[in-house]
Design a protein around this motif. Structure first.
Motif, PDB file in Angstrom:
ATOM      1  N   UNK B 197       0.886  -1.210   0.130  1.00  0.00           N
ATOM      2  CA  UNK B 197      -0.013  -0.059  -0.052  1.00  0.00           C
ATOM      3  C   UNK B 197       0.848   1.279  -0.173  1.00  0.00           C
ATOM      4  N   UNK B 198       1.913   1.220   0.702  1.00  0.00           N
ATOM      5  CA  UNK B 198       2.899   2.534   1.003  1.00  0.00           C
ATOM      6  C   UNK B 198       3.415   2.862  -0.615  1.00  0.00           C
ATOM      7  N   UNK B 199       3.872   1.441  -1.071  1.00  0.00           N
ATOM      8  CA  UNK B 199       4.704   1.626  -2.460  1.00  0.00           C
ATOM      9  C   UNK B 199       3.513   2.123  -3.283  1.00  0.00           C
ATOM     10  N   UNK B 200       2.325   1.490  -3.422  1.00  0.00           N
ATOM     11  CA  UNK B 200       1.200   1.918  -4.497  1.00  0.00           C
ATOM     12  C   UNK B 200       0.992   3.369  -4.329  1.00  0.00           C
ATOM     13  N   UNK B 201       0.373   3.685  -3.236  1.00  0.00           N
ATOM     14  CA  UNK B 201       0.017   5.006  -3.047  1.00  0.00           C
ATOM     15  C   UNK B 201       1.032   6.135  -3.234  1.00  0.00           C
ATOM     16  N   UNK B 202       2.372   5.941  -2.957  1.00  0.00           N
ATOM     17  CA  UNK B 202       3.496   6.470  -3.173  1.00  0.00           C
ATOM     18  C   UNK B 202       3.444   6.853  -4.745  1.00  0.00           C
ATOM     19  N   UNK B 203       3.648   5.697  -5.720  1.00  0.00           N
ATOM     20  CA  UNK B 203       3.680   5.825  -6.849  1.00  0.00           C
ATOM     21  C   UNK B 203       2.431   6.402  -7.602  1.00  0.00           C
ATOM     22  N   UNK B 204       1.475   6.298  -6.883  1.00  0.00           N
ATOM     23  CA  UNK B 204       0.322   7.192  -7.586  1.00  0.00           C
ATOM     24  C   UNK B 204       0.221   8.412  -7.178  1.00  0.00           C
ATOM     25  N   UNK B 205       0.759   8.927  -6.003  1.00  0.00           N
ATOM     26  CA  UNK B 205       0.830  10.581  -5.804  1.00  0.00           C
ATOM     27  C   UNK B 205       1.928  11.107  -6.332  1.00  0.00           C
ATOM     28  N   UNK B 206       3.060  10.629  -6.308  1.00  0.00           N
ATOM     29  CA  UNK B 206       4.221  11.190  -6.741  1.00  0.00           C
ATOM     30  C   UNK B 206       4.518  11.143  -8.174  1.00  0.00           C
ATOM     31  N   UNK B 207       4.259  10.034  -8.649  1.00  0.00           N
ATOM     32  CA  UNK B 207       4.345   9.770 -10.158  1.00  0.00           C
ATOM     33  C   UNK B 207       5.680   9.799 -10.567  1.00  0.00           C
ATOM     34  N   UNK B 208       5.998  10.359 -11.923  1.00  0.00           N
ATOM     35  CA  UNK B 208       7.332  10.362 -12.143  1.00  0.00           C
ATOM     36  C   UNK B 208       8.093   9.156 -12.049  1.00  0.00           C
ATOM     37  N   UNK B 209       9.712   9.462 -11.667  1.00  0.00           N
ATOM     38  CA  UNK B 209      10.398   8.269 -11.624  1.00  0.00           C
ATOM     39  C   UNK B 209      10.095   7.568 -10.526  1.00  0.00           C
ATOM     40  N   UNK B 210       9.524   8.057  -9.396  1.00  0.00           N
ATOM     41  CA  UNK B 210       9.427   6.859  -8.308  1.00  0.00           C
ATOM     42  C   UNK B 210       8.511   5.967  -8.704  1.00  0.00           C
ATOM     43  N   UNK B 211       7.402   6.482  -9.669  1.00  0.00           N
ATOM     44  CA  UNK B 211       6.213   5.256 -10.218  1.00  0.00           C
ATOM     45  C   UNK B 211       7.066   4.389 -10.985  1.00  0.00           C
ATOM     46  N   UNK B 212       8.022   5.151 -11.817  1.00  0.00           N
ATOM     47  CA  UNK B 212       8.670   4.318 -12.943  1.00  0.00           C
ATOM     48  C   UNK B 212       9.464   3.167 -12.303  1.00  0.00           C
ATOM     49  N   UNK B 213      10.091   3.561 -11.415  1.00  0.00           N
ATOM     50  CA  UNK B 213      11.315   2.738 -10.728  1.00  0.00           C
ATOM     51  C   UNK B 213      10.667   1.625  -9.993  1.00  0.00           C
ATOM     52  N   UNK B 214       9.248   2.002  -9.107  1.00  0.00           N
ATOM     53  CA  UNK B 214       8.726   0.906  -8.376  1.00  0.00           C
ATOM     54  C   UNK B 214       8.089   0.024  -9.180  1.00  0.00           C
ATOM     55  N   UNK B 215       7.394   0.420 -10.339  1.00  0.00           N
ATOM     56  CA  UNK B 215       6.491  -0.305 -11.077  1.00  0.00           C
ATOM     57  C   UNK B 215       7.513  -1.273 -11.857  1.00  0.00           C
ATOM     58  N   UNK B 216       8.650  -0.738 -12.368  1.00  0.00           N
ATOM     59  CA  UNK B 216       9.442  -1.743 -13.144  1.00  0.00           C
ATOM     60  C   UNK B 216      10.279  -2.760 -12.120  1.00  0.00           C
ATOM     61  N   UNK B 217      10.220  -2.361 -10.952  1.00  0.00           N
ATOM     62  CA  UNK B 217      10.948  -3.398 -10.187  1.00  0.00           C
ATOM     63  C   UNK B 217       9.885  -4.547  -9.920  1.00  0.00           C
ATOM     64  N   UNK B 218       8.637  -3.958  -9.829  1.00  0.00           N
ATOM     65  CA  UNK B 218       7.620  -4.804  -9.650  1.00  0.00           C
ATOM     66  C   UNK B 218       7.411  -5.740 -10.680  1.00  0.00           C
TER      67      UNK B 218
END
Lengths: 333, 393
Positions: B197-218
């Motif tokens: 949840x922390x990761x997913x919400x962070x990716x959703x709110x911050x977007x940008x490279x945080x989202x990219x890095x987390x999503x690709x890792x997942x």
């Protein structure tokens, strides 16, 4: 047409890329092992010279990047290395090493991979037609007693652990009524029917799990379409309910059905681990678990890569089939 | 031989189904609706009726005439489950607040049974120390006592379900299994949700490279089948832990939580993306709220419903993964009682089914305990999902 090939090509490239990343991931996790292979093989009481010599032989003193490239290069040529359990490292005391008489990982994997594919194939041959048929029937008579009974039983079989279903099957079909053998002792040189007989119980276990999934998706996909106007039209012009589903609903719900079938085939190949252990089926899953227990790293690595590769491949196949069966996906907005 | 019987009975059922419909159409029923019903009956419905009747007859035949022990027990268990679910729902509709009674009124029996089972398991897990007759690692001098407690048949009245190969009471271990297996699975799921949840919400709110890095890792983590990857990582974890059994379990919880959080991440990111575009998030941002406030005070409450349903499903999955690992011998470690390990240890007793049915049920009891809980949770989740989305169809 060229756009389809473009899309498919892009998917394939993406798949290969994923496979590359996965191999990197596997290699990296194995390299997190404390100490290294040489220490692990020889145990605590090893002399430094012996450890050093094995390191030299296995190329462990090279840089990790170099080792990764060697490993990957070997795999592409079909060479998965040598299994620790097979190689008798008592001989490694000196300097000279020959790996001549030792079965390589690839030699060990090949027959087992064939067995696993056979098991997955038999389960798929039973479960795919069965689940599509049951799914159509459940959609046809939705909200009837039949539908509810099917719903409850599939939900139960999806959520039960594999070994529970396996032991129930063993109890009724092997112990109480000896129809099939409870140990799947498959070896080279058996006739097809003998092999089928031995494989039947594990295949049935897998079928129970996978059918439930596919059937529910088939039913959901068809019921989703049943409210659309063209189905209403077909009903009004007097088409029989079964014909409506087969002629009008099924072709349009093919995409999700194919998708779920491919995903479940992927599950069949990777989910065999527990089932193979229960039935002592000589497949790749059993080898994997055994190697995990004795920490036979080259085999664990190779099995992991094979499982991941087949998983990625079937997912890729599902993607491509979905795109092919649904023209709307060929023109992304 | 079996195949021949099977084919004959299938052909027979289809023929009888046709006959059933045909006679139904020939007879003129006293009620007009019946006439219409038979006139419009499709062939498959006729077959279905005959199939149902055949199934009931077969059940009765095996139950009363052949009296196969396991079949009888299975049928009894099913009936008990159904009746208890029904009674629970009946009571729920009478007792409680207005809201809870309303909830029970719209509930199918399966969901009521699921809720009842989950409550029972929770009680068992929490009060295992008081319910269980002995300690989970208490070793007695009687080894391999058979279940039933009858000394003439190799049992011991002190041990209702017998003892295992080391002389530990099986009933006690079965009860403690609820505490260990369910408890560890629950903790793992909570942990996985915290990460996901922390990761997913962070990716959703911050977007940008945080989202990219987390999503690709997942994406990369999800490309390897979960059980396989868990096994690979457990190999390494056991090497790290050495002979420290507690550490092995800690590593197992961590590994499964991280692997499972990928799914939670996907869902919470998707749900979060729908929420962050809302006006109240914009307002909160303009107010100058901190990121933590945004994530847990603004987004989380609005994403609760889908996440709760997912929690049930993920718990089942984690529970099954841990049981599978224990069954394979690399999960929950020996001194602790655990159902997966029990199934593996007792598995060979299934071969005694023909002459000692009670003994053969032992592995099935442990495996059934796992199955019952996951089935129950799935029934509840199925109902919740149906309730929140099913009104459309």
């Amino acid at each position: 047409m060229s756009s389809i090939f473009g899309i498919i090509l892009r998917r394939i490239v993406l798949g290969v890329l994923t496979l590359f990343v996965v191999s990197l991931l596997i290699f990296a996790s194995v390299n997190m092992l404390p100490g290294d292979f040489a220490q692990a093989i020889l145990g605590q009481g090893a002399t430094p010279e012996a450890v050093e010599s094995i390191r030299e032989d296995l190329g462990l003193n090279k840089h990790p990047v170099q080792r990764y490239l060697d490993w990957l290069g070997g795999i592409i040529q079909g060479d998965f290395g040598v299994s620790f359990a097979q190689a008798n490292f008592a001989e490694y005391g000196g300097t000279s090493v020959e790996l001549g008489g030792i079965a390589s990982v690839a030699d060990q994997l090949a027959p087992r991979f064939k067995n696993t594919m056979f098991l997955a194939g038999v389960s798929a041959a039973i479960s795919v037609p069965l689940s599509v048929m049951l799914g159509i029937l459940a959609a046809l008579y939705s909200n009837s007693v039949f539908d509810r009974a099917i719903n409850i039983s599939t939900l139960s079989s999806i959520s039960s652990p594999e070994f529970f279903l396996a032991y129930i099957l063993i109890l009724f079909l092997a112990v109480l009524n000896p129809i099939f053998p409870s140990l799947s002792n498959v070896y080279e040189g058996m006739t097809f029917w003998e092999k089928l007989d031995r494989t039947m119980l594990p295949a049935l276990t897998l079928t129970l799990i996978v059918t439930a999934h596919m059937m529910r998706m088939t039913r959901a996909a068809i019921i989703n379409l049943m409210a659309s106007p063209y189905i209403e039209m077909a009903r009004l012009k007097g088409t029989a309910p079964l014909m409506i589903i087969i002629r009008h609903a099924l072709p349009n719900s093919l995409a999700p059905i194919i998708n779920v079938i491919a995903l479940n085939l992927a599950y069949l190949i990777t989910g065999v681990v527990v089932v193979e252990v229960v039935f002592v089926y000589p497949g790749i899953g059993q080898l994997f678990v055994d190697s995990v227990k004795v920490r036979d790293i080259p085999i664990v690595q190779a099995c992991c890569l094979i499982f991941a590769a087949s998983y990625i491949l079937l997912n890729l196949l599902a993607d491509i089939m979905t795109i092919l069966s649904n023209p709307r996906l060929r023109h992304p907005k | 031989m079996i195949l021949v019987y099977l084919i004959i009975s299938i052909v027979g059922i289809f023929a009888l189904g046709w006959l059933f419909r045909w006679t139904g159409q020939k007879i003129s029923w006293p009620k007009e609706e019946w006439n219409i019903y038979f006139r419009d009956m499709s062939y498959l419905v006729g077959v279905g009726f005959i199939f149902g009747v055949a199934l009931i007859l077969f059940t009765l035949y095996v139950y009363f005439i052949l009296q196969i022990k396991f079949f009888v027990w299975g049928v009894q268990l099913l009936v008990i489950c159904g009746v208890s679910g029904y009674i629970f729902r009946f009571l729920g509709r009478r007792i409680g607040t207005e809201g809870s009674r309303k909830l029970f009124r719209s509930m199918p029996v399966t969901a009521a049974f699921g809720i009842l089972t989950v409550i029972l398991y929770a009680l068992l897990a929490v009060f295992a120390d008081f319910i269980a007759p002995y300690e989970q690692d208490e070793i007695f001098e009687v080894i391999n006592a058979l279940p039933g407690g009858n000394p003439d048949l190799g049992g011991d009245p002190r041990f209702l379900l017998g003892t295992d190969q080391l002389g530990r009471d099986l009933l006690t271990r079965l009860i403690y299994g609820a505490q260990n297996t369910v408890g560890i699975a629950f903790a793992t799921t909570v942990f996985s949700f915290l990460i996901g949840i922390t990761g997913g919400f962070l990716a959703a709110t911050l977007g940008g490279w945080v989202d990219q890095v987390l999503s690709r890792a997942v994406d990369a983590l999800m490309a390897i089948p979960q059980l396989i990857f868990a096994l690979l990582l457990m190999t390494i974890a056991t090497a790290w832990a050495g002979s420290n059994k507690v550490m092995i379990m800690v590593y197992m919880v961590l590994i499964i939580a991280v692997l499972d959080s990928t799914r939670v991440y996907r869902l919470s990111r998707a749900v979060g993306l729908n929420i962050v575009v809302m006006d109240f998030i914009e307002a909160a941002k303009v107010r100058g709220e901190t990121l933590r406030y945004l994530l847990f005070r603004e987004i989380l409450p609005n994403a609760m419903a889908p996440l709760l349903a997912e929690f049930g499903l993920r718990f089942c999955f984690v529970f099954l993964t841990i049981s599978a690992l224990s069954f394979l011998g690399i999960g929950i470690q020996p001194p602790l009682a655990d159902w997966g390990t029990m199934v593996r240890d007792l598995a060979q007793f299934i071969n005694f089914a023909a002459f000692s049915p009670l003994t053969a049920t032992l592995p099935l009891l442990a495996a059934g305990a796992i199955a019952l809980l996951t089935v129950a949770v799935n029934f509840i989740v199925d109902w919740v999902l149906h309730k929140s989305s099913g009104l459309k169809s």
